[in-house]
Design a protein around this motif. Structure first.
Motif, PDB file in Angstrom:
ATOM      1  N   TYR A  14       0.823  -1.204   0.000  1.00  0.00           N
ATOM      2  CA  TYR A  14       0.000   0.000   0.000  1.00  0.00           C
ATOM      3  C   TYR A  14       0.861   1.260   0.000  1.00  0.00           C
ATOM      4  O   TYR A  14       0.597   2.217  -0.727  1.00  0.00           O
ATOM      5  CB  TYR A  14      -0.916  -0.034   1.221  1.00  0.00           C
ATOM      6  CG  TYR A  14      -1.869   1.139   1.338  1.00  0.00           C
ATOM      7  CD1 TYR A  14      -2.762   1.446   0.322  1.00  0.00           C
ATOM      8  CD2 TYR A  14      -1.884   1.937   2.477  1.00  0.00           C
ATOM      9  CE1 TYR A  14      -3.646   2.507   0.433  1.00  0.00           C
ATOM     10  CE2 TYR A  14      -2.755   3.000   2.607  1.00  0.00           C
ATOM     11  CZ  TYR A  14      -3.639   3.276   1.576  1.00  0.00           C
ATOM     12  OH  TYR A  14      -4.508   4.337   1.686  1.00  0.00           O
ATOM     13  N   LEU A  15       1.918   1.240   0.799  1.00  0.00           N
ATOM     14  CA  LEU A  15       2.760   2.428   0.949  1.00  0.00           C
ATOM     15  C   LEU A  15       3.752   2.586  -0.196  1.00  0.00           C
ATOM     16  O   LEU A  15       3.899   3.686  -0.755  1.00  0.00           O
ATOM     17  CB  LEU A  15       3.517   2.362   2.279  1.00  0.00           C
ATOM     18  CG  LEU A  15       2.664   2.417   3.552  1.00  0.00           C
ATOM     19  CD1 LEU A  15       3.537   2.220   4.776  1.00  0.00           C
ATOM     20  CD2 LEU A  15       1.903   3.726   3.646  1.00  0.00           C
ATOM     21  N   TYR A  58      -8.127  -2.205   0.052  1.00  0.00           N
ATOM     22  CA  TYR A  58      -7.451  -2.239   1.342  1.00  0.00           C
ATOM     23  C   TYR A  58      -8.396  -1.868   2.479  1.00  0.00           C
ATOM     24  O   TYR A  58      -8.231  -2.331   3.606  1.00  0.00           O
ATOM     25  CB  TYR A  58      -6.247  -1.298   1.322  1.00  0.00           C
ATOM     26  CG  TYR A  58      -5.191  -1.704   0.323  1.00  0.00           C
ATOM     27  CD1 TYR A  58      -4.406  -2.826   0.538  1.00  0.00           C
ATOM     28  CD2 TYR A  58      -4.983  -0.966  -0.837  1.00  0.00           C
ATOM     29  CE1 TYR A  58      -3.435  -3.210  -0.373  1.00  0.00           C
ATOM     30  CE2 TYR A  58      -4.028  -1.341  -1.756  1.00  0.00           C
ATOM     31  CZ  TYR A  58      -3.255  -2.463  -1.526  1.00  0.00           C
ATOM     32  OH  TYR A  58      -2.304  -2.846  -2.435  1.00  0.00           O
ATOM     33  N   GLY A  65       1.515   1.452  -3.838  1.00  0.00           N
ATOM     34  CA  GLY A  65       0.284   2.216  -4.007  1.00  0.00           C
ATOM     35  C   GLY A  65       0.486   3.716  -3.867  1.00  0.00           C
ATOM     36  O   GLY A  65       0.038   4.499  -4.705  1.00  0.00           O
ATOM     37  N   LEU A  66       1.204   4.138  -2.806  1.00  0.00           N
ATOM     38  CA  LEU A  66       1.434   5.566  -2.567  1.00  0.00           C
ATOM     39  C   LEU A  66       2.812   6.030  -3.031  1.00  0.00           C
ATOM     40  O   LEU A  66       3.162   7.195  -2.879  1.00  0.00           O
ATOM     41  CB  LEU A  66       1.269   5.868  -1.066  1.00  0.00           C
ATOM     42  CG  LEU A  66      -0.087   5.511  -0.454  1.00  0.00           C
ATOM     43  CD1 LEU A  66      -0.158   5.999   0.990  1.00  0.00           C
ATOM     44  CD2 LEU A  66      -1.239   6.083  -1.274  1.00  0.00           C
ATOM     45  N   ILE A 121      -1.432   8.734   8.003  1.00  0.00           N
ATOM     46  CA  ILE A 121      -1.107   7.309   8.128  1.00  0.00           C
ATOM     47  C   ILE A 121      -0.032   7.120   9.189  1.00  0.00           C
ATOM     48  O   ILE A 121      -0.105   6.199  10.012  1.00  0.00           O
ATOM     49  CB  ILE A 121      -0.644   6.736   6.769  1.00  0.00           C
ATOM     50  CG1 ILE A 121      -1.814   6.706   5.793  1.00  0.00           C
ATOM     51  CG2 ILE A 121      -0.049   5.341   6.941  1.00  0.00           C
ATOM     52  CD1 ILE A 121      -1.425   6.330   4.378  1.00  0.00           C
ATOM     53  N   GLY A 163      -6.928   7.932   4.655  1.00  0.00           N
ATOM     54  CA  GLY A 163      -6.885   8.047   3.205  1.00  0.00           C
ATOM     55  C   GLY A 163      -5.477   7.880   2.662  1.00  0.00           C
ATOM     56  O   GLY A 163      -4.740   6.972   3.050  1.00  0.00           O
ATOM     57  N   ARG A 164      -5.076   8.798   1.778  1.00  0.00           N
ATOM     58  CA  ARG A 164      -3.751   8.732   1.154  1.00  0.00           C
ATOM     59  C   ARG A 164      -2.787   9.746   1.774  1.00  0.00           C
ATOM     60  O   ARG A 164      -1.727  10.017   1.210  1.00  0.00           O
ATOM     61  CB  ARG A 164      -3.867   8.964  -0.356  1.00  0.00           C
ATOM     62  CG  ARG A 164      -4.740   7.938  -1.063  1.00  0.00           C
ATOM     63  CD  ARG A 164      -4.903   8.252  -2.535  1.00  0.00           C
ATOM     64  NE  ARG A 164      -3.650   8.141  -3.255  1.00  0.00           N
ATOM     65  CZ  ARG A 164      -3.190   7.006  -3.772  1.00  0.00           C
ATOM     66  NH1 ARG A 164      -3.883   5.889  -3.622  1.00  0.00           N
ATOM     67  NH2 ARG A 164      -2.051   6.983  -4.434  1.00  0.00           N
ATOM     68  N   SER A 165      -3.164  10.299   2.908  1.00  0.00           N
ATOM     69  CA  SER A 165      -2.322  11.284   3.586  1.00  0.00           C
ATOM     70  C   SER A 165      -1.208  10.580   4.363  1.00  0.00           C
ATOM     71  O   SER A 165      -1.483   9.840   5.321  1.00  0.00           O
ATOM     72  CB  SER A 165      -3.166  12.143   4.525  1.00  0.00           C
ATOM     73  OG  SER A 165      -2.341  12.898   5.384  1.00  0.00           O
ATOM     74  N   ILE A 166       0.030  10.805   3.973  1.00  0.00           N
ATOM     75  CA  ILE A 166       1.159  10.145   4.640  1.00  0.00           C
ATOM     76  C   ILE A 166       1.268  10.579   6.103  1.00  0.00           C
ATOM     77  O   ILE A 166       1.460   9.738   6.992  1.00  0.00           O
ATOM     78  CB  ILE A 166       2.472  10.423   3.889  1.00  0.00           C
ATOM     79  CG1 ILE A 166       2.374   9.894   2.445  1.00  0.00           C
ATOM     80  CG2 ILE A 166       3.645   9.763   4.612  1.00  0.00           C
ATOM     81  CD1 ILE A 166       2.053   8.430   2.360  1.00  0.00           C
TER      82      ILE A 166
END
Length: 436
Positions: A54-55, A186, A58-59, A122, A116-119
């Motif tokens: 994911y990281l 996910y 994905g990101l 996360i 969400g997609r905010s590092i």
């Protein structure tokens, strides 16, 4: 109390006494704690199995950024282990503190949905999850030591870690099944993980006892040390950190920190395997299954072996397996032999070190300060792990993955020498096998 002070029970001891208990595998409290850990690990490993993908894929995180987050995952909240351990000793509520930790980790699974997609978000959620693990680990392990006689600590931790590894084995399979059914969703993995983690909290509340029967009936802990009594003074901060003035405890904390520097994290190991063998993304969670299977099969036997031959030799053997794992990832072997050997050795590393190191520490820590002492050992490891994860991410980016993993293997050899220098002499006191 040192292991070397434990003697054979008297010949005239009745069959209902300690001699009979010797033949019991582990206490009911250890089984209950193992069940909680099993369920929790299903939840945790569902997330851990997909998080690197994911990281990184994905990101699109860089190796350095992943190293920082991986370090946060284990090390950034390390000092809270000491806080949780001290609070459990001071208020004599080890089960309550452990329960708070398990609850925080469960709630964090839902936080991944909101991040969400905010590092940064996360990273914050991962930190909350690790706060939970940091708070619960020392009280849980202290409950195990206080529920087990010293000559069976390796066995008790081996059985507990074997049950824990059943969860680690099932978690990636559960994540694989969810992804197979719903596709690359996910969020579905995170929701299922939360529901399972909540079940673990319920089991803890219903089945784990704060005080083992031996402590409740005769005023002693299972290892013969004085148990908590209502009239005893509360543990003070000065008394807790006074543990570091004692030779064996201080050496153990230093050794644990050195060993933590040699550990780069599961995510990096699995990403290196996936990269070398060009594995399909849907198969990635199954790499953790292979490690957990080896851990599951070896944890209890190695715990028993540690009780018989000494705990330090087993720990050293475990880190030797870790060094061999790193060398394999940079060596000429490839294909299924590489995957099988790497995952087997990696699982053997965990089986030989995870619980055995705590069993090594337990007998040199007084019962009323045991949770704090265990937390200090775990904190030393966790802080060192934070450093090693960041350094390995930098090494990967600067030198490439093969050179970085070779450097990690050299680091393992160095810390093993340092560990032997620190613990080899005192091991005559704290790792000597118990007379039978």
């Amino acid at each position: 109390m040192y292991l070397s002070t434990v003697s054979r029970p008297a010949a005239e001891e009745p069959e209902t006494g300690p001699r009979r208990r010797r033949f019991a595998l582990v206490s009911g409290n250890v089984v209950a704690l193992g069940t909680v850990s099993l369920i929790t690990d299903v939840s945790a490993e569902m997330v851990a199995a997909v998080l690197p993908l994911y990281l990184v894929l994905g990101l699109h995180l860089s190796p350095v950024a992943f190293g920082v987050l991986d370090g946060v995952h284990t090390g950034a909240t390390a000092l809270l282990r000491v806080v949780g351990g001290f609070a459990a000793d001071r208020f004599r509520r080890r089960k309550l503190i452990a329960g708070i930790g398990y609850t925080l980790s469960a709630v964090a699974k839902l936080g991944l949905l909101l991040a969400g997609r905010s590092i940064p978000a996360i990273g914050a959620v991962i930190a909350v999850d690790r706060i939970g693990k940091g708070v619960r680990s020392a009280p849980r392990d202290a409950l195990i030591t206080l529920s087990s006689p010293p000559e069976a600590l390796g066995r008790a931790f081996g059985v507990h870690r074997a049950m824990d590894s059943v969860g680690a084995f099932l978690g990636p399979l559960a994540a694989f099944a969810v992804l197979l059914v719903v596709g690359q969703s996910y969020d579905a993995v995170f929701v299922m993980s939360f529901c399972i983690a909540a079940l673990a909290v319920v089991v803890l509340v219903l089945f784990v006892r704060e005080r083992p029967p031996a402590a409740a009936t005769d005023g002693t802990a299972a290892d013969g040390a004085a148990a908590d009594r209502p009239g005893d003074p509360a543990v003070s901060v000065r008394e807790a950190f006074g543990l570091l003035r004692g030779g064996p405890a201080r050496r153990l904390v230093l050794a644990a920190a050195m060993l933590g520097l040699a550990t780069i994290g599961d995510g990096f190991v699995y990403l290196l395997l996936q990269r070398r063998e060009d594995l399909g993304l849907r198969w990635f969670p199954l790499l953790a299954v292979g490690t957990s299977l080896a851990y599951l099969l070896l944890a209890a036997p190695l715990g028993v072996l540690a009780d018989r031959v000494g705990r330090l030799p087993v720990v050293i053997g475990g880190y030797t397996a870790l060094g061999a794992t790193y060398l394999l990832l940079a060596g000429p072997v490839d294909g299924w032999p590489l995957i099988a050997l790497t995952l087997t050795l990696y699982g053997a590393f965990y089986a030989a070190t995870d619980g055995v190191l705590i069993a090594l520490a337990g007998p040199v820590l007084p019962a009323r300060l045991r949770t704090t002492g265990i937390a200090l050992v775990q904190t030393g490891q966790a802080l060192a792990y934070l450093v090693s994860s960041v350094l390995f991410g930098l090494a990967w980016q600067a030198w490439g993955p093969e050179n970085a993993i070779r450097a990690a293997a050299v680091a393992v050899a160095g810390v093993l020498v340092g560990t032997l220098l620190l613990l080899a002499a005192p091991s005559r006191l704290i790792t000597r096998k118990v007379p039978r």
